[in-house]
Design a protein around this motif. Structure first.
Motif, PDB file in Angstrom:
ATOM      1  N   PRO A 183       0.825  -1.218   0.000  1.00  7.90           N
ATOM      2  CA  PRO A 183       0.000   0.000   0.000  1.00  7.90           C
ATOM      3  C   PRO A 183       0.856   1.264   0.000  1.00  7.90           C
ATOM      4  O   PRO A 183       2.014   1.255   0.429  1.00  7.90           O
ATOM      5  CB  PRO A 183      -0.796  -0.125   1.308  1.00  7.90           C
ATOM      6  CG  PRO A 183      -0.726  -1.563   1.680  1.00  7.90           C
ATOM      7  CD  PRO A 183       0.569  -2.071   1.166  1.00  7.90           C
ATOM      8  N   ILE A 184       0.279   2.352  -0.484  1.00 13.43           N
ATOM      9  CA  ILE A 184       0.959   3.641  -0.388  1.00 13.43           C
ATOM     10  C   ILE A 184       1.141   3.972   1.082  1.00 13.43           C
ATOM     11  O   ILE A 184       0.193   3.932   1.867  1.00 13.43           O
ATOM     12  CB  ILE A 184       0.149   4.744  -1.101  1.00 13.43           C
ATOM     13  CG1 ILE A 184       0.123   4.470  -2.608  1.00 13.43           C
ATOM     14  CG2 ILE A 184       0.738   6.116  -0.809  1.00 13.43           C
ATOM     15  CD1 ILE A 184      -0.714   5.456  -3.398  1.00 13.43           C
ATOM     16  N   ARG A 189      -2.026   3.258 -10.072  1.00 10.11           N
ATOM     17  CA  ARG A 189      -2.645   3.947  -8.933  1.00 10.11           C
ATOM     18  C   ARG A 189      -2.832   5.442  -9.187  1.00 10.11           C
ATOM     19  O   ARG A 189      -3.159   6.191  -8.276  1.00 10.11           O
ATOM     20  CB  ARG A 189      -1.824   3.713  -7.666  1.00 10.11           C
ATOM     21  CG  ARG A 189      -1.734   2.241  -7.280  1.00 10.11           C
ATOM     22  CD  ARG A 189      -1.190   2.039  -5.887  1.00 10.11           C
ATOM     23  NE  ARG A 189      -1.074   0.637  -5.565  1.00 10.11           N
ATOM     24  CZ  ARG A 189      -0.623   0.160  -4.396  1.00 10.11           C
ATOM     25  NH1 ARG A 189      -0.238   1.004  -3.445  1.00 10.11           N
ATOM     26  NH2 ARG A 189      -0.553  -1.131  -4.176  1.00 10.11           N
ATOM     27  N   SER A 195       4.424   8.567   3.081  1.00  6.49           N
ATOM     28  CA  SER A 195       4.577   7.857   1.815  1.00  6.49           C
ATOM     29  C   SER A 195       6.055   7.816   1.454  1.00  6.49           C
ATOM     30  O   SER A 195       6.555   8.586   0.627  1.00  6.49           O
ATOM     31  CB  SER A 195       3.775   8.534   0.699  1.00  6.49           C
ATOM     32  OG  SER A 195       3.859   7.755  -0.492  1.00  6.49           O
ATOM     33  N   THR A 244       5.192  -1.712   5.863  1.00  9.43           N
ATOM     34  CA  THR A 244       5.347  -3.007   5.207  1.00  9.43           C
ATOM     35  C   THR A 244       6.835  -3.266   5.040  1.00  9.43           C
ATOM     36  O   THR A 244       7.553  -2.444   4.457  1.00  9.43           O
ATOM     37  CB  THR A 244       4.670  -3.008   3.823  1.00  9.43           C
ATOM     38  OG1 THR A 244       3.284  -2.758   3.986  1.00  9.43           O
ATOM     39  CG2 THR A 244       4.874  -4.344   3.123  1.00  9.43           C
TER      40      THR A 244
END
Length: 751
Positions: free
Chosen positions: A18-19, A47, A241, A274
């Protein structure tokens, strides 16, 4: 190329994360650049993230140019991929006039002239080496954000040692800042400091910058220093991000302030991050990977578990094929076993390496796919000499920049002129047009001058330009001279240099980020690797990581070598690097589990080549294939080889082991050298060397001649029992040597 296509499960997990905060722990050869380019392209094409909203930061112009090129091919053109300093310069050039009301001061690319003036002001007269150390010390202080007034305390805290006392360095550092201010110039670290300060102190600057750049990617994150981290934090603000990629096992720049702490602490700073660990090595053969893993496995527990912080914080990562502590898993087919070379002296080690390189070239390995890597730049001289004598072209990495070389600048000027006068209907493609243009400078394809000299280097540099044209024509058949000149201008601006044919000579630090089919790791002795001033546990750990970087540069062929003395004929007092024990164990394990050929240490005497098969290590040498001073076989295993006869001192008859077994007598027993025989042997050797056009030691070393003059062998069996007399030496010189010994004995009896 479709983003995500052809990726392994771990790479795909990183791409599809994910961002938000993403930490990619990418081992050597695991495809980190491929992974982050696919992630960036996925953000842009899937995206709907604007390409101009992404800032990718790395540490070299070459890496940034490669990143931009790959993204362009994947439909993500427009992403900003720059070094930290290039990005800071771009931002500061835009904002500084608005903040300060004046143009940004000129950037001084070299600290040396400023430091010379500062040293004069401080009444210091540093020599060239001391000046280099002072430049490094100022760079370290600024990267750690240490002011001159705080330098003494910081230097003590970090154990900094240099040519001058800390208070003297602090005084020079302060004078350097004064001189720089009076000249009205900035250095590279000032770019970062001012960029961070402008963003931190002016909210409108932060708002405008952050509205432009919303997503960040940082390559080689283990090399970030505190100043660079401060700039990154200023760019990022309170957003998350951020995708970072790095390898804690390749942290080799701590002397510049770099630290893997930022990488390893990433999951603590961003608990929702992550974390993906890439361990599938696509670069190197299983034999090379086994050595790399074995080197890390041999590290003390504290150093070996350095990556646990990041590993334990992993969330959402794919299930990687796990080796011990996340070590690399080889994905390539098996290749040749790593090879080992022990030599009596540095010149003999270099000559042995040159012979092995000559053998690789004969099998079709390109010179540009071969590298000789060493710990310190001063080691290059022996290899420059050996390769030149062997008529092997080489390139000294770290010298003059490619696009600043006289023949290259002349060629680019000529090509620009050719664009203006080119005939639109000229037959032939881009490659032919460039070849014709280079012909005006005396260059002809396929006509490389013999030898290594300046003419050969000039030819190779122009040939590299021609290869660029051929490559561009293959990628874009409609490309013309104008397009090629534009491509060269972009490459020059970003120092994206072409491949020039020649064996690469480079330090281990300079080799970071590069790879070759064949790598020779040389000079592996205590005091050099690890370096003599590495004393603390962390310093030794970094030396281990430096060797790990060297090993993982090799795709297929890997050779490790060391010499027991610096000069020919000198006392062999050096000890092989402590790291070699871990590497031998790893090689033995890999050989046992894969059924590959045994590794063996080949003596660098005569024409013995570096061999991975265990053969040809020197007939009759009591120490061939044996670890010096001990009973462990170089190829692994314990105990002495079966059937080996004990070696006895020829003076007193006592049993010998290790180095003394090779010499054939006790250290305390006298070794009487026949002076007349020794002189005659030296004269004979000089004549044979002249006939062969080779250095004298290539025939027989001084140490071997002394043993012959001392032992006076009368038979072939006597001669072959001496160290340094293998089968090739026996075939070439045995008859001559025995005749000289016999003739000298006869002359002595007549007198």
């Amino acid at each position: 190329m479709e983003p995500g296509a052809g990726l392994d499960p771990e790479q795909l997990a990183a791409v599809l994360a994910p961002i938000g905060p993403v930490c990619i722990l990418a081992g050597a050869g695991t495809g980190k650049t491929r992974t982050i380019t696919h992630r960036i392209a996925h953000l842009v094409t899937q995206r709907e993230v604007g390409a101009g909203q992404i800032l990718a930061v790395t540490f070299t112009n070459r890496a940034a140019a490669e990143l931009r090129g790959r993204l362009r091919l994947m439909g993500a053109d427009g992403v900003q991929a720059r070094t930290f300093h290039a990005a800071a310069l771009r931002h500061l050039s835009y904002f500084w006039p608005k903040v300060a009301g004046v143009a940004l001061p000129r950037l001084e690319k070299s600290r040396v002239p400023l430091l010379v003036r500062a040293a004069n002001r401080a009444r210091l007269r540093p020599d060239r080496a001391e000046l280099r150390d002072l430049v490094a010390e100022v760079e370290w202080a600024k990267s750690m954000m240490v002011a001159p007034a705080d330098y003494v305390h910081a230097a003590a805290e970090h154990g900094r040692e240099g040519s001058y006392a800390p208070d003297v360095v602090a005084r020079l550092y302060e004078a350097y800042e004064d001189v720089k201010g009076e000249a009205g110039v900035l250095d590279f670290d000032d770019l970062l400091l001012l960029t961070a300060a402008v963003i931190e102190e002016h909210s409108w600057v932060a708002a405008e910058l952050r509205s432009r750049y919303r997503h960040f990617v940082v390559d080689e994150y283990q090399d970030v220093n505190p100043l660079q981290q401060r700039v990154l934090d200023a760019w990022l603000g309170d957003r998350d991000s951020l995708c970072v990629v790095g390898d804690e096992h390749q942290t080799i720049y701590s002397f510049t302030g770099a630290s893997a702490r930022h990488l390893l602490d990433f999951p603590r700073r961003f608990p929702t991050a992550t974390v993906v660990r890439l361990v599938r090595d696509y670069r190197s053969t299983p034999q090379v990977v086994a050595l790399a893993n074995g080197l890390l496995d041999g590290a003390p527990p504290a150093a070996a578990s350095a990556g646990s912080a990041a590993s334990s914080g992993s969330t959402g990562s794919a299930a990687a094929p796990a080796g011990p502590r996340g070590r690399l898993v080889a994905m390539r087919p098996a290749g040749p076993a790593p090879t080992w070379l022990e030599a009596d002296s540095e010149p003999e080690e270099a000559a042995g390496v040159a012979r092995r390189i000559r053998g690789l070239l004969a099998t079709g390995v390109a010179a540009s796919d071969i590298a000789v890597l060493y710990r310190i730049n001063a080691q290059s001289e022996a290899y420059e000499t050996a390769l030149a004598r062997a008529d092997i072209p080489y390139l000294l990495r770290g010298g003059e920049k490619f696009f600043e070389r006289p023949e290259v600048t002349a060629a680019v000027r000529m090509l620009r002129a050719a664009v203006r006068s080119a005939e639109p209907d000229r037959p032939g493609g881009l490659g032919d047009a460039v070849a014709d243009g280079l012909g005006a400078l005396g260059w002809q394809p396929g006509a490389a001058p013999a030898g290594r000299g300046a003419d050969r280097e000039r030819w190779e540099n122009l040939a590299a330009l021609h290869r660029l044209a051929v490559d561009l024509e293959a990628a874009r058949p409609d490309a013309d001279l104008e397009a090629f000149v534009a491509d060269l201008a972009e490459r020059a601006a970003h120092q994206h240099t072409p491949t020039v044919q020649g064996v690469t000579l480079a330090s281990l630090h300079a080799a970071k980020g590069l790879e070759w089919d064949a790598v020779f790791l040389v000079g592996l002795v205590e005091g050099t690797l690890p370096i003599v001033h590495a004393q603390s546990d962390e310093q030794i750990a970094e030396e281990r990581r430096l060797l790990y970087v060297g090993i993982t540069r090799a795709r297929v062929h890997l050779a490790l070598s060391w010499s027991l003395a610096r000069a020919e004929g000198a006392r062999r007092s050096r000890r092989p690097s402590r790291f070699l024990d871990d590497l031998r164990r790893a090689a033995a394990t890999a050989g046992g589990t894969r059924g590959s050929s045994r590794t063996a240490a080949t003596r660098a005497s005569g024409d013995a080549a570096v061999s991975g098969s265990g053969h040809g290590a020197g007939h009759g040498s009591a120490a061939a294939g044996e670890r010096r001073g001990g009973g462990e076989s170089v190829g692994g295993g314990t105990g002495r080889p079966r059937g080996r006869q004990s070696v006895q001192c020829h003076v007193c008859g006592r049993s010998l082991a290790g180095a003394r077994a090779r010499i054939g007598r006790c250290e305390t027993c006298p070794g009487q050298v026949d002076a007349e025989l020794f002189e005659r042997l030296c004269a004979w050797r000089a004549q044979r060397a002249k006939e062969q056009g080779a250095p004298a030691f290539v025939v027989l070393t001084d140490a071997t001649l002394r043993l012959i003059a001392q032992r006076r062998p009368a038979t072939v069996a006597d001669l072959v029992a001496l160290p340094g007399i293998g089968q090739s030496k026996l075939d070439r010189y045995g008859e001559d040597v025995l005749a000289l010994v016999s003739d000298t004995a006869s002359r002595g009896s007549r007198h």
